[in-house]
Enzyme design. Structure first.
Site: not given
Length: 452
Positions: A154, A396
């Site tokens: 982060h 994808d």
């Protein structure tokens, strides 16, 4: 059947071509809040065309690290608990694993103990300068499906930046060019400007997010609460239930008040239910942490492609008695007040306030680095992060979109996420961690208070 996951190989993936090396400045938002890693998981259905899967993922990762080269670097501590990002192409951890079962053992894919073996572990006992900023694990299942999990620092990214990276990685794996190149100029988040004017307009030091969150009444610290066992639940809301909550929040809204959003309504509902389940005293102070993206709130707005942290936490505040006795619109109004604080002037002033601090430790959630289990927010507080508008689905890599995407295990009391339903039908999913002793009551209130 018990899941057994065996690691077949582990390596460091580096950019295919040398990139700029040196220290990249970090903004105040990079250096505060959560400075550990955030896990996400994707699962893909069985396919006959998985030959070369691991090689394609590893090769495309190496290529996408060329434009996203900071992810291959390392962070280091500097004076005043500040962090430096060294771009040195040290590499991203890449793990290939295999499971002794099929995907069906994971049921509906809700976070479970098995995730511990499917998400790459970050060993915070090691010096921070030795920790990869990104760890990837590909797990092959007996059924022919696979899991792809990531643990990403982060310090380097927030949610929008992380999703920017993974979407571009998927495009490269499919043989397509990058859609949006990243850039790393922290100056776009605003220069300090006239400090005296900014501080008079936005006195951030008086705002609750720069003070320690409240404790349970009668407690001198939160140690007892932090040690309690937690439990994770994935709670689904249909579109009808979402619409009912939004209408309920707006039922008694003043005419001159803009309608409360889905987030404000849902987060207010979660806040009220947690307060009821925890059985707070009437005068118990409580806060709800709201994560706000400042990109569109800066003037001028930050252009697409900024790679770093541009989100910041602000806190809505109330007393528990008011939350449970007043209508849902009251909780939504408290959240609205917190969100509307985030203006261009507030962001600039807050950054300057943090720059002036001799030590940033008290603004950092470094508990994982210290090897403790202390959550930044626990009883009587909580955080509700929205992923509702992020493009989290449809990743994808060349074998079709995922059958499930979600957070990894998050075991901090009061930590919650709100995600859009994967069907795109207006439904939502609330991923919530709460003390185990409060979870059943929370679930009852969560659904019983929705009259539809």
């Amino acid at each position: 059947m018990k899941m057994v996951v065996r690691n077949k190989s582990r390596c460091l993936v580096k950019p295919t071509t040398p990139e700029w090396k040196g220290y990249l400045p970090l903004s105040e938002w990079d250096q505060t809040g959560n400075v550990t890693h955030v896990p996400t998981v994707y699962f893909y259905k069985p396919s006959r065309d998985l030959i070369g899967l691991v090689e394609r993922l590893r090769d495309s990762l190496s290529r996408v690290l060329v434009p996203f080269y900071p992810l291959a670097g390392r962070v280091r501590w500097a004076e005043g608990s500040r962090l430096l990002l060294e771009c040195n192409s040290a590499g991203v951890a890449f793990i290939e694993a295999e499971a002794n079962c099929g995907l069906d053992l994971l049921g509906d894919f809700s976070p479970c103990p098995e995730y511990e073996y499917l998400v790459p572990e970050v060993d915070y006992r090691r010096p921070i300068g030795e920790l990869p900023l990104l760890l990837v694990q590909v797990t092959l299942f007996k059924c022919g499906g696979f899991g792809l999990s990531m643990n990403i620092s982060h310090v380097v990214v927030d949610g929008p930046s992380a999703l920017h990276f993974v979407s571009e990685w998927a495009r490269m794996a499919r043989g397509e060019p990058l859609e949006t190149y990243p850039y790393f100029d922290r100056a776009v988040l605003g220069s300090p400007g006239n400090n005296d004017v900014l501080h008079s307009l936005c006195p951030v030091s008086q705002n609750p997010e720069f003070e320690p969150p409240p404790l349970l009444l009668g407690r001198s610290d939160g140690a007892e609460e932090w040690k309690r066992k937690t439990k994770v639940a994935m709670l689904k809301l249909t579109k009808s239930q979402v619409d009912w909550l939004k209408n309920e929040a707006n039922d008694l809204r003043p005419r001159d008040c803009r309608p409360y959003t889905r987030y404000e309504s849902i987060a207010g509902h979660i806040w009220r239910c947690a307060t009821k389940a925890r059985k707070h005293e009437q005068h118990q102070p409580t806060t709800l942490a709201v994560c706000v993206d400042s990109r569109g709130r800066m003037r001028p707005p930050v252009r697409p492609g900024y790679f770093g942290n541009a989100t910041l936490d602000v806190r809505a505040t109330s007393y528990s008695g008011e939350l449970v006795s007043k209508p849902l619109g009251y909780a939504a109004s408290r959240i609205r007040v917190a969100i509307e604080r985030v203006t261009d002037g507030y962001v600039r002033s807050a950054m300057e306030f943090l720059r002036d601090q001799p030590d940033l430790m008290r603004f950092q959630d470094v508990n994982a680095l210290k090897g403790t289990e202390e959550p930044f927010y626990g009883n009587p507080n909580l955080g509700v992060v929205s992923w509702m508008t992020l493009p989290i689905y449809g990743l994808d890599f060349g074998w079709g979109r995922e059958v499930y995407m979600g957070p990894g295990n998050h075991d901090f009391d009061g930590d919650s996420l709100v995600l859009s339903g994967p069907e795109g039908d207006g439904s939502l999913v609330v991923a919530l961690c709460l003390q185990a002793r409060h979870m059943d009551d929370f679930k009852n209130y969560f659904y019983e208070d929705i009259l539809v």
